[in-house]
Write a protein that holds these residues in place. Sequence first.
Motif: not given
Length: 465
Positions: A114, A144, A147-149, A255, A278-281
């Motif tokens: 990530t 990936r 998803r991480l934009k 986290q 987190c969901e943004r990496g």
Amino acid sequence: MVATTKIKTAFVCNDCGADFHRWMGQCSECKAWNTLAEIKISASKAKSASSNRSAVSGYAGVSGGGSKKINEVEATEAEKQLTGIGELDRVLCGGVTTGSVNIISGDPGAGKTTLLSDLVARMSQTTASLYCTAEESLSQFKNRVDRLKLDYNEDNLYLLSETSVEAIIEELEAKQIKFAVIDSIQAVVTDNANGSPGSPSQVKSAAQALTQYCKQNNVTMFLIAHVNKNNEIAGPQTLVHIVDALLHIDTNDGQIRTLRANKNRFGDIDTVGIFKMCERGMLSVDNPSEIFLSGSSTESPGSTITCIRKGNRNLLLEIQCLTTETEAEFPQRVCVGLNMNRIKMLTGILRKHTKTKIYHDTFFNIVGGLKIDESETCIDLALVTALLSSLNEFVVPRKTCIMGELSLNGDVRPIDSGVPRVKEAAQHGFTEIFIPYRNYHKSMEGLGAKVTAVKTIHELIELIK
């Protein structure tokens, strides 16, 4: 008459990479048992390696041309480039060094892929970059990234699914890549070594070949490395000596991720980076103290604030303690993020010197999920204060910070970097700070906080109640 290739046999240790002429139960180098594996070496390969020895001599595989006087050598400053990932730049002491080869390791799920996916996307904004994945498909990596934009330059970012080191180097040369990520070094193989992927000979030879290419062509590279059950890099320890920097991601129960450099040829290894998964990496945490403090405005028994030191950073964190009457024959001791042996020792000190009787179930917790090393003894006073606060039902004010080591005879021992810790607490608005007597310094005056120096645990208890 057809000539046959003579095959030689060797035995290589899977832990340290040492080779022997015969099998042994124990490796004489690393003392590990049952780690020697048989490999076959063809005479043609041995001869080829011998003939090419001169081609890989000297620094980065280039012959040095003999010795030189020290005044004839030109000293050049290493060129560094900021990555845009604040905590990574901090750990690398001002950015990634151009032409360096770096290893990043960690447990499965720690965030290695990530973090480096974000890094390669950022680097593609300014230079041709390649991500070589030997463990997943290109579509998985693309999913990936979406998803991480991640923000990347589509003209400069190349993806490659390959396990051959020779093919990887050919691609680096063909696309004129200047920044590359290999995921992972245990999954690639080279024709110059025997054994399966991940074996000591393959890992060592693959790392040497990639490092040689990077040094000769000024390519910056990151290698992802697996770890074994002891949280150490899997494979031979020579891998660590080959590369320029070794970074390791420590995972906590929550986290929070901590990134530290165990080796860095272009900077110090005292800095620790704090990330939040987190969901943004992997997001850089610029002010970690905000995470490790609960943020609650309600004052309640069993809560104490202290200041620890991670590398060269001072972090404020909250220690919570809860004591309840036991319903079992023996009271429980439960710790989250703390060392149980340290807790047992501190409760013994309280029983001996303060006559405190602890017949309760005791639960300790570190807010934010951070794990405290056993060597971090500066939290001793905060731990015993939180315990006494919960037992005796008194409240430690939220603007009070307590730090200091407790000795077996009840004295408060000094801690390292006392002044920076006090300044960190004062900058976050703490109005009263308790420190060891020998840590007091005149520079602590005028910080806007009352600094109280204590000599024994008895003094602290009298002042804090």
